[in-house]
Design a protein around this motif. Structure first.
Motif, PDB file in Angstrom:
ATOM      1  N   ARG A 279      22.492  -6.539 -42.459  1.00  0.00           N
ATOM      2  CA  ARG A 279      20.970  -6.759 -43.260  1.00  0.00           C
ATOM      3  C   ARG A 279      20.096  -7.456 -42.087  1.00  0.00           C
ATOM      4  NH1 ARG A 279      21.588  -2.749 -46.894  1.00  0.00           N
ATOM      5  NH2 ARG A 279      23.182  -3.226 -48.063  1.00  0.00           N
ATOM      6  N   GLU A 280      18.879  -7.419 -42.406  1.00  0.00           N
ATOM      7  CA  GLU A 280      17.928  -8.011 -41.703  1.00  0.00           C
ATOM      8  C   GLU A 280      18.080  -9.512 -40.970  1.00  0.00           C
ATOM      9  OE1 GLU A 280      12.895  -8.845 -41.489  1.00  0.00           O
ATOM     10  OE2 GLU A 280      14.009  -7.936 -43.409  1.00  0.00           O
ATOM     11  N   THR A 281      18.779 -10.237 -41.992  1.00  0.00           N
ATOM     12  CA  THR A 281      18.715 -11.559 -41.455  1.00  0.00           C
ATOM     13  C   THR A 281      19.664 -11.758 -40.303  1.00  0.00           C
ATOM     14  OG1 THR A 281      18.260 -12.565 -43.987  1.00  0.00           O
ATOM     15  CG2 THR A 281      19.621 -13.994 -42.332  1.00  0.00           C
ATOM     16  N   LYS A 282      21.087 -10.962 -40.599  1.00  0.00           N
ATOM     17  CA  LYS A 282      22.217 -10.796 -39.544  1.00  0.00           C
ATOM     18  C   LYS A 282      21.574 -10.296 -38.155  1.00  0.00           C
ATOM     19  CE  LYS A 282      25.762 -10.212 -42.978  1.00  0.00           C
ATOM     20  NZ  LYS A 282      26.857  -9.337 -43.508  1.00  0.00           N
ATOM     21  N   ARG A 283      20.746  -9.224 -38.377  1.00  0.00           N
ATOM     22  CA  ARG A 283      20.232  -8.666 -37.325  1.00  0.00           C
ATOM     23  C   ARG A 283      19.103  -9.762 -36.533  1.00  0.00           C
ATOM     24  NH1 ARG A 283      19.057  -4.258 -40.505  1.00  0.00           N
ATOM     25  NH2 ARG A 283      16.706  -4.591 -40.264  1.00  0.00           N
ATOM     26  N   GLU A 284      18.535 -10.295 -37.114  1.00  0.00           N
ATOM     27  CA  GLU A 284      17.696 -11.417 -36.626  1.00  0.00           C
ATOM     28  C   GLU A 284      18.399 -12.510 -35.808  1.00  0.00           C
ATOM     29  OE1 GLU A 284      14.520 -14.951 -37.553  1.00  0.00           O
ATOM     30  OE2 GLU A 284      14.912 -13.360 -39.331  1.00  0.00           O
ATOM     31  N   LEU A 285      19.662 -12.695 -36.563  1.00  0.00           N
ATOM     32  CA  LEU A 285      20.432 -13.958 -35.767  1.00  0.00           C
ATOM     33  C   LEU A 285      21.007 -13.452 -34.462  1.00  0.00           C
ATOM     34  CD1 LEU A 285      22.411 -15.556 -38.728  1.00  0.00           C
ATOM     35  CD2 LEU A 285      20.325 -16.360 -37.429  1.00  0.00           C
ATOM     36  N   VAL A 286      21.247 -12.022 -34.498  1.00  0.00           N
ATOM     37  CA  VAL A 286      21.893 -11.455 -33.252  1.00  0.00           C
ATOM     38  C   VAL A 286      20.695 -11.454 -32.181  1.00  0.00           C
ATOM     39  CG1 VAL A 286      22.636  -9.373 -32.188  1.00  0.00           C
ATOM     40  CG2 VAL A 286      23.509  -9.931 -34.499  1.00  0.00           C
ATOM     41  N   GLU A 287      19.585 -11.057 -32.496  1.00  0.00           N
ATOM     42  CA  GLU A 287      18.203 -11.287 -31.501  1.00  0.00           C
ATOM     43  C   GLU A 287      18.241 -12.571 -30.924  1.00  0.00           C
ATOM     44  OE1 GLU A 287      13.719  -9.727 -31.064  1.00  0.00           O
ATOM     45  OE2 GLU A 287      14.692  -9.989 -33.113  1.00  0.00           O
ATOM     46  N   ARG A 288      17.978 -13.500 -31.825  1.00  0.00           N
ATOM     47  CA  ARG A 288      18.012 -14.823 -31.359  1.00  0.00           C
ATOM     48  C   ARG A 288      18.966 -15.436 -30.247  1.00  0.00           C
ATOM     49  NH1 ARG A 288      13.599 -17.263 -32.939  1.00  0.00           N
ATOM     50  NH2 ARG A 288      12.789 -16.661 -35.307  1.00  0.00           N
ATOM     51  N   VAL A 289      20.354 -14.853 -30.427  1.00  0.00           N
ATOM     52  CA  VAL A 289      21.449 -15.196 -29.614  1.00  0.00           C
ATOM     53  C   VAL A 289      21.271 -14.266 -28.248  1.00  0.00           C
ATOM     54  CG1 VAL A 289      23.699 -15.252 -29.119  1.00  0.00           C
ATOM     55  CG2 VAL A 289      22.606 -16.123 -31.226  1.00  0.00           C
ATOM     56  N   PHE A 290      20.964 -13.033 -28.490  1.00  0.00           N
ATOM     57  CA  PHE A 290      21.137 -12.126 -27.222  1.00  0.00           C
ATOM     58  C   PHE A 290      19.956 -12.364 -26.337  1.00  0.00           C
ATOM     59  CE2 PHE A 290      24.537  -8.948 -28.512  1.00  0.00           C
ATOM     60  CZ  PHE A 290      25.707  -9.953 -28.613  1.00  0.00           C
ATOM     61  N   THR A 291      18.852 -12.134 -26.995  1.00  0.00           N
ATOM     62  CA  THR A 291      17.521 -12.158 -26.227  1.00  0.00           C
ATOM     63  C   THR A 291      17.333 -13.342 -25.140  1.00  0.00           C
ATOM     64  OG1 THR A 291      16.419 -10.948 -27.941  1.00  0.00           O
ATOM     65  CG2 THR A 291      14.853 -12.052 -26.401  1.00  0.00           C
ATOM     66  N   PRO A 292      17.467 -14.689 -25.737  1.00  0.00           N
ATOM     67  CA  PRO A 292      17.552 -15.825 -24.494  1.00  0.00           C
ATOM     68  C   PRO A 292      18.666 -15.671 -23.503  1.00  0.00           C
ATOM     69  CG  PRO A 292      17.381 -16.597 -26.746  1.00  0.00           C
ATOM     70  CD  PRO A 292      17.496 -15.207 -27.145  1.00  0.00           C
ATOM     71  N   MET A 293      19.783 -15.215 -24.096  1.00  0.00           N
ATOM     72  CA  MET A 293      20.827 -14.875 -23.015  1.00  0.00           C
ATOM     73  C   MET A 293      20.485 -13.812 -21.950  1.00  0.00           C
ATOM     74  SD  MET A 293      24.469 -15.681 -24.605  1.00  0.00           S
ATOM     75  CE  MET A 293      24.741 -14.087 -25.523  1.00  0.00           C
TER      76      MET A 293
END
Length: 442
Positions: A279-293
């Protein structure tokens, strides 16, 4: 100080008051940045404005509409938005502090205590350094005179011997040239047989009789006990060196040191579960980890290429814009993504590229897919780092076993990291866990 200088000073204060990097990564708007430019909001800093002092009341110059009240701006603007009308639809003009990925990576290193030093793999060019190497051949102008002299002197010292001491060997009772030569060699005296033969002829010419008939010592042991050998160093200090017979073999020519420069290339494959449970919350957490990396690795490497794979029961490649938003209603088979990774990385040989494989999801997977397929694939795919990020707001559910199984099977290896994120406050810890695990000996 004039108004322009004031504004510049307040702008610098604004940069100092931008959001902390960890706060921005965990809670900020990442969507306002691009792959090559990170935009971090600056906390509002009000610029000064002139106001009437409440102590200065009345007097010449009073306006037509009456006495201004304390705190009222000196020169109010007619279009300051106070008039009646419909609420505005345009957003405010916020200020941002912009940094490129290189600066972002440097600051993230300092803030999280990371120490990632990328390794260059592919040789892109060879450059000439200082003239520190030598070779046996070269132009005469590059002859290393110091080295030439040292080699000649070293060889001269290695072949030098006490001539008077060796001559005494010819006065041993019954000793001829061959006996003296054998004795000298056993005593580690670097003399040639030809030299001994010449010395014997000189003695015979002086005395007019064969050298064997001239006896001064009963045997070589008596000679060694009665006569001291003078060391070469002592003799040279006493007599000096008239000449050093240099040889062509002593010549060494200076050459510049050849330095290989390696390009620090990296390919990053990001994998995300796009099944119905993400769901949206899980996808947002993925974005917050992957984008800075992504930003971090772009800043660390000379050349960085990114691939994005999403999967449900099947896997397919998408562009970056689709990666974080796409969702499917299907089931989950994580191995389908790693099969696609194998195909992609065939174009990036491991001896030329640093390779990172990052996967994220809620740890749900079909049947025994993790044990039977994913873990063997992770073992077979050469990479500087494999990582899995479990995004489970509120904690892991009963069916979410993938992260645990990967950790149990591969947790002791030097290039596998597993991180768990239950909310935004876990994001920077997950990034540190991943990036500090890289196998630096790869």
């Amino acid at each position: 100080m004039g108004l322009p200088e004031d504004r510049e000073r307040f702008s610098e204060i604004g940069e100092a008051r931008r959001e902390d990097l960890t706060e921005f990564i965990s809670h900020g708007d990442l969507g306002g940045s691009g792959p090559d430019q990170v935009r971090i909001p600056v906390k509002i800093v009000d610029l000064p404005a002139f106001e009437y002092d409440q102590r200065e009341v009345g007097g010449v110059g009073q306006g037509d509409d009456g006495q201004p009240q304390p705190g009222q701006p000196v020169d109010p603007q007619p279009d300051d938005g106070d008039e009646a009308g419909e609420p505005g639809e345009e957003g405010g003009d916020h200020e941002y502090y912009e940094m490129d990925p290189e600066e972002f990576a440097k600051e993230l290193d300092e803030e999280l205590g990371l120490d990632l030093e990328p390794k260059g793999k592919q040789v892109v060019e060879e450059v000439e350094g200082d003239f520190t190497d030598t070779a046996r051949t070269g132009p005469q102008g590059s002859l290393d005179v110091d080295e030439f002299f040292k080699r000649g002197l070293k060889r001269h010292l290695a072949t030098d011997f006490d001539e008077s001491y060796v001559r005494e060997g010819l006065f041993v009772d019954g000793a001829g040239v061959d006996e003296v030569f054998t004795w000298a060699r056993e005593a580690s005296i670097p003399v040639s047989r030809a030299w001994i033969a010449d010395a014997a002829r000189e003695i015979e010419a002086d005395r007019g009789e064969p050298v064997e008939s001239v006896a001064r010592w009963a045997d070589f042991e008596t000679l060694a006990a009665e006569v001291d050998r003078e060391p070469a160093g002592k003799r040279i200090r006493r007599q000096g060196i008239d000449t050093i017979p240099f040889r062509r073999a002593d010549e060494r020519f200076r050459h510049p040191e050849v330095i290989e420069q390696h390009e620090r290339n990296v390919v990053v494959v990001n994998i995300r579960d796009a099944s119905g449970s993400m769901r949206e919350t899980k996808r947002e957490l993925v974005e917050r980890v992957f984008t800075p990396m992504d930003w971090y690795l772009t800043g660390k490497y000379d050349a960085a290429e990114f691939h994005y794979i999403v999967h449900d029961a099947e896997a397919w490649e998408v562009d970056r814009e689709e990666f974080f938003g796409i969702q499917s209603g299907g089931g989950t088979r994580i191995s389908s993504a790693y099969e696609r990774v194998e195909e992609i990385l065939e174009e990036y040989p491991y001896n030329e590229w640093n390779r990172y494989v990052f996967a994220a999801g809620d740890s749900e997977n079909a049947g025994a897919d993790t044990q039977q397929n994913v873990i063997p694939l992770m073992r077979s795919i050469d990479a500087n780092l494999h990582a899995y990020v479990e995004t489970q707001p509120g904690g892991t559910t009963q069916n979410a076993r993938h992260a645990e199984e990967v950790e149990r099977a591969l947790g002791d290896t030097d290039n596998v990291a597993v991180a768990r994120v239950t909310g935004p406050d876990d994001v920077t810890d997950a990034i540190y866990e991943i990036l500090s695990t890289e196998d630096t000996d790869s």
